[in-house]
Structures are given as structure tokens and as C-alpha cells.
Design an enzyme around this catalytic site. Structure first.
Site, mmCIF file in Angstrom:
data_model
loop_
_atom_site.group_PDB
_atom_site.id
_atom_site.type_symbol
_atom_site.label_atom_id
_atom_site.label_comp_id
_atom_site.label_asym_id
_atom_site.label_seq_id
_atom_site.Cartn_x
_atom_site.Cartn_y
_atom_site.Cartn_z
ATOM 1 N N HIS A 196 -7.814 7.958 13.316
ATOM 2 C CA HIS A 196 -8.371 6.582 13.179
ATOM 3 C C HIS A 196 -10.060 6.681 13.768
ATOM 4 C CE1 HIS A 196 -4.789 5.502 11.372
ATOM 5 N NE2 HIS A 196 -5.472 4.644 10.478
ATOM 6 N N GLU A 439 2.811 5.891 0.997
ATOM 7 C CA GLU A 439 2.381 6.681 2.153
ATOM 8 C C GLU A 439 3.357 7.229 2.588
ATOM 9 O OE1 GLU A 439 -0.220 4.800 4.602
ATOM 10 O OE2 GLU A 439 0.740 2.804 4.839
ATOM 11 N N ASP A 463 -1.508 9.283 5.397
ATOM 12 C CA ASP A 463 -0.103 9.324 5.671
ATOM 13 C C ASP A 463 0.797 10.311 4.505
ATOM 14 O OD1 ASP A 463 -0.006 8.013 8.459
ATOM 15 O OD2 ASP A 463 -0.652 6.308 7.466
ATOM 16 N N CYS A 510 -6.263 5.041 -1.458
ATOM 17 C CA CYS A 510 -7.278 4.595 -0.533
ATOM 18 C C CYS A 510 -7.331 5.542 0.483
ATOM 19 C CB CYS A 510 -7.003 2.972 -0.117
ATOM 20 S SG CYS A 510 -5.110 3.074 0.563
#
Ligand code: PEP
Ligand code: MG
Length: 586
Positions: A196, A439, A463, A510
Site C-alpha cells: 500500500h 480477490e 490480493d 481494480c
């Protein structure tokens, strides 16, 4: 070799762009203690904070001691007796209090100064017992400071003047708090493309190279560094020829960027006229300006948990409502897809709920699992989203869905909130589309069952890849195994897209894969209806979409399904990408 010789280091380029500046190395937690002035009237507060910090530290040591006594034995647990002596050492404590009052400085600074001096003095004495005590003091010092720093600003977040930050690791909240003016680039020992911190660096358009292993041990504050976020390269003390080369490269890239800007008002339609919805991912409400500026059609993923990362508690319903409403208003009539809180994993939630350290946080109590058990947090967010849906084109999606039961439980809570709001005559949109993020491999495999109960799927490849390939997405040591074109991933993506279309719902991607121009034709060939990427990548993705035709993308998928390795599939993808828009790949 002269001290000023050029040295190169290779890592993982995670956020494009070139930066050239002096280095600031964040070496250790203890380097990060900022000194700030306090007014005499605040001395009592600082002493209170110090006492609370010492009590908290004492409790932590006792807890640790108890755990070790139970699991290993009382003898090993006794090593912490020395740690307890440090937090109870009257001479040390009194000296900190004296310093605090005479220097009028914050208590973590005073404590660090005094404790470090004690440790240094002890470590110089030729006595093994006292040398051990020096290590105890260092260890406890870090713990006390960390506890005191609950609120204190980190020094590197208030840098004066532009630098390139070199750190062992950065948390998403560190990255989110950085000033774009003073942090020109980021380089870290740990991390990879989908951590992240990397995602945020891209959103903030800060060039970044991660996964450099031990760069913090190899460079020093003050050295000059050229950071190339495109190729994942650090060049310390760049030679004049290197700088000239980069200036030339920059001017070529600037030309491509200028051409891409012209695409802003055009639609993302393939050469044979198939429209692909192209949206942007955002983390913070401020990111919304970049959505239209880069020609995206709306927001395909709003990572709402970032609202919390720089504070100790989650915002209340009213504040969330205002935030969602304002973002939705700015992008309407285009959609805003709000993902409910995905706390956990590398986005810690210790201020929000009683989460203890988990051995496998990415497989642990996070996202929808966390929300379903903290229904007050979940319902507060859902009510805010539903109320905002009255003003904008809002859709909601749930992260980390693993199967149908979990999805149904989440939808039931949403319906309950909707009903309550309607009963209290609050305005809610007639219809709010609901989606599941796909995911987790189990969700991909059971996609047909899930597709019958939602309006759309959004595939979180970041993920999905980590779980399907058992490759921790933030671990740089195994980053080479994190392969989006692995044949298993290709098959999972196909299963999800086929299941969605069989149930006549739309499906998007996404995860970071959607922003990788080399892979766009593969995703189109699989039948993805929407791609959502970091706003800054949207113009490149649009060029890729506009440059290909669906039949050639389908042919690419057919060929890829016959190949057995990630590198062969990637090679086939690059072949088509290079033919159609080679200038974007370099
Ligand atoms: C993903 O997993 O691909 C995703 C989009 O969510 P995040 O990166 O926030 O986990
Ligand atoms: Mg995810």
C-alpha cells in the site's frame, strides 16, 4: 574508488518519474524522535504523558514476561526483570524530568537524550553485566518512545526542504502524510509493487523504488541521489554524463505525456468500437481532482480505510457522509464505487478495535471479516454511504469476500441499514448497485454462485495473486514470484469473467494489473468491461485500449491459455503491446 564515484542500486520501480536531490535516511525508530518546544504551562501535561508512557511500557513488559513464562519457562522470562528495572529507575526518571523543565522540550526527546547517554556510558565500561544493561536500556527506550509517540509527529514528516527519503520500510500512513514538496522520491529496503505504500506513492505521484534489501545501510544522509522510478534504479553521486542522459530521457517522456494529455476528452473505445469503462482508484478525498483531470469516467475503487490511517479513530457517520457526498458530487453523473473498510493486513486497525498482533495478518481478521464482527463500525459506514447515494451515482462493494454465506451476511446488513434509514425518512437512492470484490481464490472458483446475488464484480488482482500464488505481496524477497501472468491467474480471471457474463452482470479489474499497459489487451480479451487504475495511469491505459481491437485480444487469450509459464504469457502480451503502442512500454 573515489568517495564521489557513481554507484547504482537496483530495486523495484513502483511509482514512475525521476527525482534528483539530497538523501535523508530514516535509520531507526530512534532517529525519528522530533524535538519540539513546549510552553512552561504544558510541563505538567508532558510529565503526565511520561508517567502514562512508563506505565504502559511496564504493563507490556509484564504481559510479555507472562507469555514467555507460560510458553518457554520462568527462567527465560526473568530476562525481562532487567527491562522492568529500567522503567523503574528513579535516577533516570528524575534526570528526564529535570531536562524537560530546563530545556522546555517534549518528553520523548528528553527521554531519548538521557537514556541514550546512560546506555553509552554503560556500554563503555569493561564489565559484561553493565554492557548487557546498556542493551536493556536501548531496548526499553525504543518501547517507551514508541508508546509516547502515539501522538508525536515523526521527524521525517516535517523535513525542511526537498529530499529523497530512504527508509527500511514505510507504513501506508507514513506515506499518506508526506508532503509532496519535501519528499521528491522514496526508496526502501522492503516492499513491492502492490504494497500500500507503493499504491499511495503512485497516487501522490512521488517517484519510488522499493525492495532494495539493504539500501539504508549503504547510503548516507546528504549524499546526492538520482532516483528512477520507471526502471527501479538508484544512482548515488550521478556523473555529469548520467545526468545529461536522464535530461534527454525526461524530455522524450515529457513528449509522450503531452500526447497522452490530449486523450483526456476522448472515450476509451477499442479500434473496433467496443467501449471499455475506464475509471480511477482513489485513496483520499483530495485525489478526486486527478480523476477528471486524467480523463477517467468515474471512480472504480475508493479505498475508504485510508480515511482512518492518520488518526486514532474512525470518522463518525456525519463526517463520513459529508466526505462520500462531496466525492460523489464531484464525479457525478459518473459512478463512485465505494469499497467498505478494508482494515487489517498492512493497514492496521489498532486504534479502531482491539486487534492483537497476528502471525499472518493478510490471512487474518481483516476487511469484511472485521466489519461483520464490528457491526457498529460497519453500519455507521453503510448508513453514511446510503445517505450519500441520494446525491450521487454511488455503488458499494465488499472487500475480501470468500464465499456466499459471507456475501449474504454483508448484503443483509446493508439491507437492514437501508430499511432503517427509509423508516426514519432519510433519503436513499432508489437503487444502489452492490458488488463483490473477487480477490480470494475461493471466491473466484465459486464466482457463478456469487454472480447471481450481486450487480457486479470487481477483481482485486493484488490480493488474488498473493493468495493464489502464496506470495506475500509486500515481501521483496519473493517479489520475483509475484507473477500476474501466471497461467493459474489467467485461468482464475477467465472463470470470474465467464461467470459474471453468464449471470449478465458486469466485471471489472481494480488491482494494479489494470494499470499495466502490457496486460491491458489480455484483460480485454478475457472480457473485462471495466478497468480501474491509479488516476495518473489512466491516460496510458486509454491509449492502450484505443490501440487494439477485441478479436486480436481474444486471440491473445487463446494463445496464452496454451502456454505454461508466466514468462511465455508475458512475452506474448508484450508482443502485441509492442506492435500497437511500443512507445508506452519503454
Ligand atoms: C486488490 O487487492 O487488488 C485491491 C484492489 O485492493 P487492495 O490493493 O486495497 O488490497
Ligand atoms: Mg485487496
Amino acid at each position: 574508488m573515489s568517495d564521489n564515484a557513481e554507484i547504482r542500486f537496483e530495486g523495484i520501480g513502483v511509482s514512475p518519474g525521476i527525482a534528483f536531490a539530497g538523501i535523508y535516511v530514516v535509520r531507526d525508530d530512534l532517529d525519528e524522535v522530533a524535538r519540539y518546544h513546549i510552553a512552561p504551562s504544558r510541563i505538567a501535561d508532558e510529565i503526565g504523558r511520561f508517567e502514562a508512557g512508563l506505565i504502559q511500557t511496564r504493563m507490556q513488559i509484564l504481559e510479555m514476561q507472562e507469555r514467555i513464562a507460560e510458553s518457554i519457562g520462568a527462567k527465560d522470562a526473568a530476562i525481562f526483570d532487567a527491562h522492568l528495572l529500567v522503567v523503574e529507575d528513579r535516577t533516570l526518571i528524575d534526570e528526564v524530568l529535570r531536562k524537560l523543565k530546563t530545556d522546555l522540550c517534549n518528553v520523548e526527546w528528553a527521554f531519548q537524550e538521557v537514556a541514550t547517554r546512560y546506555a553509552e556510558t554503560l556500554s563503555k565500561i569493561d564489565d559484561p553485566y553493565l554492557r548487557e544493561r546498556a542493551l536493556d536500556i536501548q531496548d526499553v527506550t525504543k518501547r517507551v518512545i514508541r508508546n509516547l509517540q502515539g501522538k508525536a509527529p515523526k521527524a521525517f514528516l516535517s523535513l525542511s526542504g526537498p529530499h529523497i527519503l530512504v527508509a527500511h520500510n514505510l507504513t501506508p500512513s507514513d506515506t499518506a502524510s508526506m508532503s509532496r514538496e519535501n519528499v521528491l522520491g522514496i526508496a526502501t529496503d522492503l516492499g513491492s509493487r502492490t504494497s500500500h505504500a507503493a499504491i499511495l506513492a503512485r497516487s501522490l505521484t512521488i517517484p519510488a523504488v522499493l525492495g532494495l534489501h539493504d539500501i539504508t545501510a549503504k547510503v548516507d544522509t546528504g549524499q546526492h541521489l538520482l532516483l528512477d522510478g520507471n526502471d527501479g534504479l538508484l544512482i548515488v553521486n550521478p556523473a555529469p554524463q548520467t545526468l545529461a542522459c536522464y535530461r534527454e530521457l525526461e524530455s522524450r517522456r515529457a513528449k509522450v505525456t503531452a500526447q497522452l494529455k490530449e486523450l483526456r476528452e476522448t472515450t476509451s473505445t477499442t479500434r473496433d468500437g467496443c467501449h471499455i469503462v475506464l475509471s480511477a482508484n482513489i485513496e483520499l478525498p483530495e485525489d478526486v481532482d486527478a480523476v477528471a483531470a486524467n480523463g477517467a469516467e468515474g471512480i472504480g475503487l475508493y479505498r475508504t480505510e485510508f480515511l482512518y490511517l492518520n488518526r486514532k479513530t474512525l470518522p463518525a457517520e456525519e463526517e463520513q457522509y459529508e466526505t462520500y457526498r462531496s466525492v460523489a458530487e464531484q464525479v457525478r453523473p459518473n459512478p463512485l464505487i465505494i469499497r467498505t473498510f478494508d482494515l487489517g493486513g498492512d493497514k492496521l486497525a489498532e486504534g479502531v478495535a482491539d486487534v492483537t498482533d497476528e502471525l499472518n495478518p493478510f490471512l487474518g481478521w481483516r476487511a469484511i471479516r472485521f466489519c461483520l464482527e464490528n457491526q457498529d463500525i460497519f453500519k455507521t459506514q453503510l448508513r453514511a454511504i446510503l445517505r450519500a447515494s441520494a446525491v450521487g451515482n454511488i455503488k458499494v462493494m465488499f472487500p475480501m469476500i470468500s464465499g456466499l454465506d459471507e456475501l449474504r451476511r454483508a448484503i443483509a446488513v446493508l439491507e437492514e441499514c437501508k430499511q432503517q434509514l427509509r423508516n426514519s425518512r432519510a433519503e436513499v437512492a432508489e437503487r444502489v448497485e452492490v458488488g463483490a470484490m473477487i480477490e480470494i481464490p475461493s471466491a473466484a472458483i465459486c464466482a457463478s454462485a456469487l454472480a447471481r446475488e450481486v450487480d457486479f464484480f470487481s477483481i482485486g488482482t493484488n490480493d488474488l495473486i498473493q493468495y493464489a500464488l502464496a506470495v506475500d505481496r509486500v515481501n521483496e524477497k519473493i517479489a520475483y514470484l509475484y507473477e500476474p501472468t501466471h497461467p493459474a491467474i489467467l485461468r482464475l480471471l477467465k472463470m470470474v469473467a465467464d461467470a459474471a457474463h453468464a449471470s449478465r452482470i458486469w466485471v471489472g479489474v481494480c488491482g494494479e494489473m489494470a494499470g499495466d499497459v502490457a496486460l491491458v489487451p489480455l484483460l480485454l480479451g478475457l472480457g473485462m468491461d471495466e478497468l480501474s487504475a491509479a488516476a495518473t495511469l489512466v491516460p496510458r491505459v486509454k491509449r492502450a485500449v484505443q490501440s487494439v481491437a477485441i478479436p486480436e485480444c481474444r486471440e491473445l487469450v487463446e494463445d496464452a491459455l496454451k502456454l505454461n509459464t508466466a514468462s511465455e504469457i508475458l512475452g506474448r502480451c508484450l508482443q502485441l503491446a509492442d506492435n500497437r503502442y511500443g512507445d508506452l512500454l519503454g
